[in-house]
Each structure stands twice: as structure tokens, then as C-alpha cells.
Write a protein that holds these residues in place. Sequence first.
Motif, PDB file in Angstrom:
ATOM      1  N   SER A  33       0.713  -1.097  -0.175  1.00  0.00           N
ATOM      2  CA  SER A  33       0.703   0.179  -0.004  1.00  0.00           C
ATOM      3  C   SER A  33       0.686   1.256  -0.349  1.00  0.00           C
ATOM      4  CB  SER A  33      -1.117  -0.430   1.790  1.00  0.00           C
ATOM      5  OG  SER A  33      -1.930   1.203   0.978  1.00  0.00           O
ATOM      6  N   VAL A  62      -6.031   4.460  -5.384  1.00  0.00           N
ATOM      7  CA  VAL A  62      -7.528   3.481  -5.726  1.00  0.00           C
ATOM      8  C   VAL A  62      -6.590   1.869  -5.117  1.00  0.00           C
ATOM      9  CG1 VAL A  62      -9.070   2.897  -6.474  1.00  0.00           C
ATOM     10  CG2 VAL A  62      -9.321   4.559  -6.743  1.00  0.00           C
ATOM     11  N   ILE A  63      -5.750   1.962  -6.169  1.00  0.00           N
ATOM     12  CA  ILE A  63      -5.308   0.891  -5.278  1.00  0.00           C
ATOM     13  C   ILE A  63      -4.578   0.706  -3.593  1.00  0.00           C
ATOM     14  CG2 ILE A  63      -3.008  -1.228  -5.710  1.00  0.00           C
ATOM     15  CD1 ILE A  63      -3.520  -0.199  -8.879  1.00  0.00           C
ATOM     16  N   GLY A  65      -5.738   2.240  -1.133  1.00  0.00           N
ATOM     17  CA  GLY A  65      -6.582   2.133  -0.305  1.00  0.00           C
ATOM     18  C   GLY A  65      -7.263   1.348  -0.369  1.00  0.00           C
ATOM     19  N   ILE A  66      -7.132   0.582  -1.271  1.00  0.00           N
ATOM     20  CA  ILE A  66      -7.919  -0.835  -1.090  1.00  0.00           C
ATOM     21  C   ILE A  66      -7.577  -1.492  -0.514  1.00  0.00           C
ATOM     22  CG2 ILE A  66      -8.452  -2.325  -2.319  1.00  0.00           C
ATOM     23  CD1 ILE A  66      -9.465  -1.141  -4.758  1.00  0.00           C
ATOM     24  N   VAL A  67      -6.270  -1.437  -0.371  1.00  0.00           N
ATOM     25  CA  VAL A  67      -4.713  -2.462  -0.511  1.00  0.00           C
ATOM     26  C   VAL A  67      -5.067  -2.633   1.633  1.00  0.00           C
ATOM     27  CG1 VAL A  67      -2.284  -3.310  -0.564  1.00  0.00           C
ATOM     28  CG2 VAL A  67      -3.597  -3.529  -1.762  1.00  0.00           C
ATOM     29  N   SER A  68      -4.741  -0.815   1.790  1.00  0.00           N
ATOM     30  CA  SER A  68      -4.849  -0.706   2.676  1.00  0.00           C
ATOM     31  C   SER A  68      -5.616  -0.987   4.115  1.00  0.00           C
ATOM     32  CB  SER A  68      -5.043   1.107   3.497  1.00  0.00           C
ATOM     33  OG  SER A  68      -4.040   1.265   2.235  1.00  0.00           O
ATOM     34  N   LEU A  69      -6.990  -0.838   2.542  1.00  0.00           N
ATOM     35  CA  LEU A  69      -8.710  -1.611   3.506  1.00  0.00           C
ATOM     36  C   LEU A  69      -8.679  -3.050   3.588  1.00  0.00           C
ATOM     37  CD1 LEU A  69     -11.685   0.255   1.909  1.00  0.00           C
ATOM     38  CD2 LEU A  69     -10.773   0.655   3.991  1.00  0.00           C
ATOM     39  N   LEU A  70      -8.090  -4.132   3.605  1.00  0.00           N
ATOM     40  CA  LEU A  70      -7.199  -5.403   2.791  1.00  0.00           C
ATOM     41  C   LEU A  70      -6.265  -5.348   4.411  1.00  0.00           C
ATOM     42  CD1 LEU A  70      -7.312  -6.496  -0.443  1.00  0.00           C
ATOM     43  CD2 LEU A  70      -8.991  -7.023   1.437  1.00  0.00           C
ATOM     44  N   THR A  95      -0.575   0.639   7.036  1.00  0.00           N
ATOM     45  CA  THR A  95      -2.069   0.164   6.373  1.00  0.00           C
ATOM     46  C   THR A  95      -3.050   1.664   6.515  1.00  0.00           C
ATOM     47  OG1 THR A  95      -2.655  -0.791   7.807  1.00  0.00           O
ATOM     48  CG2 THR A  95      -1.494  -1.946   5.759  1.00  0.00           C
ATOM     49  N   PHE A  99      -3.772   5.054   3.558  1.00  0.00           N
ATOM     50  CA  PHE A  99      -5.396   5.005   3.682  1.00  0.00           C
ATOM     51  C   PHE A  99      -5.987   6.878   4.078  1.00  0.00           C
ATOM     52  CE2 PHE A  99      -9.274   5.400   5.309  1.00  0.00           C
ATOM     53  CZ  PHE A  99     -10.629   4.527   4.240  1.00  0.00           C
TER      54      PHE A  99
END
Length: 118
Positions: A33, A62-63, A65-70, A95, A99
Amino acid sequence: MAAQASTKTVNSVKPQKNRQGSAIVSMILGIISTFFLLLAIITAVATSNQMYSSGIDGVFAVISGIVSLLGFPLGLWARKSSKGRGMAIAGITLTILPFLFVVFGLIATVFIYSRFSM
């Protein structure tokens, strides 16, 4: 009968589960991330003097942010373990920072475009 009852003890303390794998995954996702966030910043700066950019910097953000949310929930879950606690905290840190940058960048972008597009 009495000997059998005395050998059985009730253990009220539960042993902690080993969540080291989740801590490692959280840390790796945090590193990925952070990498995508840095890539987004570098491409945004590199294309800032052009009239129109390709938008790849937004895709990288965006990638990130998504990886951070995971990775963030995995780090929180693994933090309760005795093994891998340091890696879990590193994963949480790696993470949450990208984000927050992505969220603040999105808010700033919406604010700037709504302010100057009239």
C-alpha cells in the motif's frame, strides 16, 4: 473418585492463538500500500506540468486505498496475539497512513474541483 476430582483443574485462562501469519500478511499489504501511494505521488508530480494527465496516479491511489482496507483489519486481529505483535503493529501503521493520505487527497481533490470549476 476423590483422586480423579483433584487431578482435574479448571483452567480459566485461555491460551492466546498464534496469529503470526495474519501479522505477516498485514505488514506485507502495508508495504504494498505504501509503495502504491509513493508511486501515485511520483506520477502526480511527474505529470503536474502537463495539460492533461493519464489518470494513472489516481489508479495507483485507489489501489493503495483498497490494499490498505484489506491489511488494516488483519493487523488489528493479529495484534492480540503474543507472536507477531510487532509485525501486526507495523502492518497497522503501514496500512493506516496510506489510507489517510488517500482519503485526504480525495477530499482535497473534490474541494478544489468544486471550488474552481464554476
